[in-house]
Scaffold this motif. Structure first.
Motif, PDB file in Angstrom:
ATOM      1  N   LEU A  66       0.829  -1.206   0.000  1.00 37.53           N
ATOM      2  CA  LEU A  66       0.000   0.000   0.000  1.00 37.53           C
ATOM      3  C   LEU A  66       0.861   1.253   0.000  1.00 37.53           C
ATOM      4  O   LEU A  66       0.550   2.238  -0.681  1.00 37.53           O
ATOM      5  N   GLY A  67       1.963   1.231   0.774  1.00 35.36           N
ATOM      6  CA  GLY A  67       2.870   2.374   0.780  1.00 35.36           C
ATOM      7  C   GLY A  67       3.457   2.637  -0.589  1.00 35.36           C
ATOM      8  O   GLY A  67       3.625   3.790  -1.005  1.00 35.36           O
ATOM      9  N   TYR A  68       3.767   1.546  -1.323  1.00 29.16           N
ATOM     10  CA  TYR A  68       4.279   1.702  -2.682  1.00 29.16           C
ATOM     11  C   TYR A  68       3.184   2.226  -3.608  1.00 29.16           C
ATOM     12  O   TYR A  68       3.427   3.107  -4.435  1.00 29.16           O
ATOM     13  N   ALA A  69       1.958   1.695  -3.455  1.00 35.26           N
ATOM     14  CA  ALA A  69       0.865   2.055  -4.368  1.00 35.26           C
ATOM     15  C   ALA A  69       0.537   3.542  -4.317  1.00 35.26           C
ATOM     16  O   ALA A  69       0.285   4.167  -5.352  1.00 35.26           O
ATOM     17  N   VAL A  70       0.530   4.139  -3.111  1.00 34.83           N
ATOM     18  CA  VAL A  70       0.115   5.540  -2.991  1.00 34.83           C
ATOM     19  C   VAL A  70       1.133   6.502  -3.576  1.00 34.83           C
ATOM     20  O   VAL A  70       0.835   7.684  -3.758  1.00 34.83           O
ATOM     21  N   THR A  71       2.332   6.021  -3.887  1.00 28.18           N
ATOM     22  CA  THR A  71       3.351   6.897  -4.474  1.00 28.18           C
ATOM     23  C   THR A  71       3.466   6.712  -5.984  1.00 28.18           C
ATOM     24  O   THR A  71       4.288   7.375  -6.617  1.00 28.18           O
ATOM     25  N   GLN A  72       2.635   5.833  -6.566  1.00 23.91           N
ATOM     26  CA  GLN A  72       2.734   5.512  -7.988  1.00 23.91           C
ATOM     27  C   GLN A  72       1.585   6.135  -8.787  1.00 23.91           C
ATOM     28  O   GLN A  72       0.592   6.584  -8.215  1.00 23.91           O
ATOM     29  N   PRO A  73       1.722   6.175 -10.115  1.00 21.96           N
ATOM     30  CA  PRO A  73       0.615   6.648 -10.964  1.00 21.96           C
ATOM     31  C   PRO A  73      -0.631   5.795 -10.768  1.00 21.96           C
ATOM     32  O   PRO A  73      -0.568   4.670 -10.265  1.00 21.96           O
ATOM     33  N   ALA A  74      -1.761   6.343 -11.197  1.00 17.59           N
ATOM     34  CA  ALA A  74      -3.050   5.689 -10.933  1.00 17.59           C
ATOM     35  C   ALA A  74      -3.100   4.273 -11.497  1.00 17.59           C
ATOM     36  O   ALA A  74      -3.601   3.356 -10.838  1.00 17.59           O
ATOM     37  N   ILE A  75      -2.573   4.049 -12.695  1.00 13.38           N
ATOM     38  CA  ILE A  75      -2.671   2.730 -13.308  1.00 13.38           C
ATOM     39  C   ILE A  75      -1.888   1.692 -12.505  1.00 13.38           C
ATOM     40  O   ILE A  75      -2.329   0.550 -12.328  1.00 13.38           O
ATOM     41  N   VAL A  76      -0.723   2.099 -11.974  1.00 10.90           N
ATOM     42  CA  VAL A  76       0.073   1.172 -11.160  1.00 10.90           C
ATOM     43  C   VAL A  76      -0.614   0.921  -9.823  1.00 10.90           C
ATOM     44  O   VAL A  76      -0.662  -0.215  -9.344  1.00 10.90           O
ATOM     45  N   ALA A  77      -1.151   1.978  -9.209  1.00 10.40           N
ATOM     46  CA  ALA A  77      -1.843   1.820  -7.930  1.00 10.40           C
ATOM     47  C   ALA A  77      -3.043   0.887  -8.074  1.00 10.40           C
ATOM     48  O   ALA A  77      -3.269   0.003  -7.230  1.00 10.40           O
TER      49      ALA A  77
END
Length: 304
Positions: free
Chosen positions: A56-67
């Motif tokens: 989740l920590g990684y997802a919130v720092t990535q572009p929408a498609i990656v998240a």
């Protein structure tokens, strides 16, 4: 702490909601299957939260498609046991049968929660000192008393419960929990290290020193394992001395905007983060799980 007491049988939480969820899953067709999945996700997510934290920590720092892809994979992971049993029904026969053992297992699971409480109290003692930890310990006793009175229905019990709840919340406003004791950095760092600052880092880089930056926190279990198993080893300490390494510690036990910005520059939303600077060049980002060999090699590696 309250969840641990509930598992131990002192009180019960959410019984009405559990009944609501069960009724939705008993409907036939796709609706029942859908709500079975929803109920499974709601029940399982709190248990898996510590393991999903990094994702989740990684997802919130990535572009929408990656998240969205990360969340889709988390959903697939939660659904995979049901998918497997749907395609191979015989697998359901391997599941343990419901019985009295479930009650004992539920009570047993209270003790990992109590151990977590003990660990968090230790973290708090590092942040607010023994006075702050003592105040919270008193608050836990008050919470235990309030939950114990839930089994009684008299007016006296209800009044006592409300008074105990108010006292527990009032303890959170105690000044000892707001104070940052000044020895925090000193207890964290070894004698050879210094607190992280952008200005000091720039000065050391200008001197072409080899620099090891350790972004850590008291509540970070990975950080503590690395510190005990790797950073305190004699071979590692000898490598630091041999290469004249300047050590810097970024303590993120309490939120620090400077450290938060430094983490963000490397695409991180949390600790640990380990950096090695050599000869004034760009930093080498080390793995989150350190080994003595990899750290010694990074300190001695020639400049690329």
């Amino acid at each position: 702490f309250a969840m641990g007491l509930a598992l131990a049988g002192v009180t019960e939480f959410g019984v009405g909601f559990m009944g609501l969820g069960q009724s939705l899953t008993q409907s036939k067709g796709l609706g029942g299957s859908f709500f079975t999945g929803v109920l499974a996700a709601l029940v399982a997510s709190p248990c898996t939260a510590p393991f999903m934290g990094a994702a989740l920590g990684y997802a919130v720092t990535q572009p929408a498609i990656v998240a969205l892809l990360v969340f889709a994979m988390l959903g697939l992971g939660l659904a995979s046991p049901f998918l497997l049993m749907g395609f191979v029904p015989k697998l359901a026969g391997w599941l343990p049968k419901p019985g009295a053992w479930m009650e004992s297992f539920r009570e047993l699971m209270a003790f990992p929660l109590f151990l977590t409480v003990a660990w968090l109290l230790w973290v708090l003692s590092r942040q607010a000192g023994p006075d702050g930890a003592g105040i919270v310990a008193i608050g836990l006793v008050v919470v235990a008393f309030a939950l114990w009175t839930r089994r009684f229905t008299s007016t006296t019990a209800r009044v006592s419960r409300w008074i105990a709840t108010v006292v527990a919340f009032a303890l959170l406003a105690h000044p000892a929990l707001r104070s940052m004791h000044t020895m925090e950095v000193a207890t964290h760092a070894e004698a050879s290290s210094e607190p992280y600052s952008e200005a000091r880092l720039a000065q050391l880089r200008a001197e072409h020193r080899t620099i090891f930056v350790n972004f850590t926190a008291d509540w970070c279990l990975t950080c503590k394992v690395n510190e005990r198993a790797v950073l305190s080893r004699d071979s590692v300490r000898q490598a630091f001395a041999k290469n004249h390494v300047a050590e810097m510690i970024g303590d993120w036990t309490r939120p620090d905007p400077v450290i938060t910005q430094a983490l963000a520059r490397f695409g991180r939303s949390g600790v640990p983060l380990y950096l090695v600077y050599r000869d004034g060049g760009e930093p080498q980002v080390l793995p989150q799980i350190l080994t003595p060999e990899s750290l010694i090699e990074a300190l001695a590696a020639p400049k690329e």
